[in-house]
Design a protein around this motif. Structure first.
Motif, short mmCIF file in Angstrom:
data_model
loop_
_atom_site.label_atom_id
_atom_site.label_comp_id
_atom_site.label_asym_id
_atom_site.label_seq_id
_atom_site.Cartn_x
_atom_site.Cartn_y
_atom_site.Cartn_z
N GLN A 17 12.24 12.19 121.14
CA GLN A 17 12.14 13.66 121.27
C GLN A 17 12.26 14.13 122.86
O GLN A 17 12.80 14.98 123.05
N ALA A 18 11.92 13.03 123.87
CA ALA A 18 11.82 13.72 125.06
C ALA A 18 12.89 13.09 125.95
O ALA A 18 13.82 13.62 126.75
N ALA A 19 13.41 11.80 125.33
CA ALA A 19 14.40 11.17 126.19
C ALA A 19 15.85 11.27 125.97
O ALA A 19 16.77 11.38 126.66
N TRP A 20 16.05 11.92 124.65
CA TRP A 20 17.51 12.02 124.11
C TRP A 20 17.77 13.53 124.51
O TRP A 20 17.21 14.23 124.20
N SER A 21 19.08 13.59 124.55
CA SER A 21 19.99 14.95 124.59
C SER A 21 20.00 15.31 123.24
O SER A 21 20.07 14.95 122.28
N ALA A 22 20.21 16.65 123.20
CA ALA A 22 20.41 17.27 121.72
C ALA A 22 21.61 16.97 121.28
O ALA A 22 21.66 16.62 119.88
N PRO A 23 22.85 16.60 121.90
CA PRO A 23 24.00 15.97 121.17
C PRO A 23 23.65 14.70 120.34
O PRO A 23 23.93 14.33 119.33
N LYS A 24 22.82 13.90 121.55
CA LYS A 24 22.45 12.45 120.83
C LYS A 24 21.52 12.54 119.44
O LYS A 24 21.81 11.92 118.73
N LYS A 25 20.56 13.48 119.74
CA LYS A 25 19.74 13.82 118.38
C LYS A 25 20.74 14.22 117.31
O LYS A 25 20.24 13.58 116.25
N THR A 26 21.55 15.08 117.52
CA THR A 26 22.31 15.35 116.30
C THR A 26 22.95 14.27 115.64
O THR A 26 23.35 14.11 114.48
N TRP A 27 23.77 13.59 116.52
CA TRP A 27 24.62 12.52 116.38
C TRP A 27 23.77 11.49 115.56
O TRP A 27 24.23 11.00 114.34
#
Length: 85
Positions: A17-27
């Motif tokens: 939740q804190a470490a990943w970028s928005a694009p990484k979360k989506t992918w």
């Protein structure tokens, strides 16, 4: 050869939740069922059922297994044979 992964969805997963970028979360949500927000990923998501197929039992997320089994007949869990009597 299998296509390259766009993101390593295991890296920093304990704190995604804190470490990943928005694009990484989506992918990662769409491709591996990881890092999804409280709202589930769209059910219209498709998966590349050839990616990591040689090791699908360990490499694929549960949503990918379900989708690929239902839509492409790949990654389906084997059903035990009935016992002969």
């Amino acid at each position: 050869p299998a296509p390259l992964m766009r993101f390593d969805c295991n890296a920093a997963f304990a704190n995604w939740q804190a470490a990943w970028s928005a694009p990484k979360k989506t992918w990662c949500c769409a491709h591996q069922g990881k890092g999804c927000a409280a709202t589930p990923c769209p059910t219209t998501a498709t998966y590349d059922c050839n990616a990591a197929f040689a090791n699908w039992q360990a490499a694929w997320s549960a949503p990918k297994k379900t989708w690929c089994c239902k839509h492409q007949g790949k990654g389906c869990e084997a059903k035990p044979c009935p016992t002969a009597r």
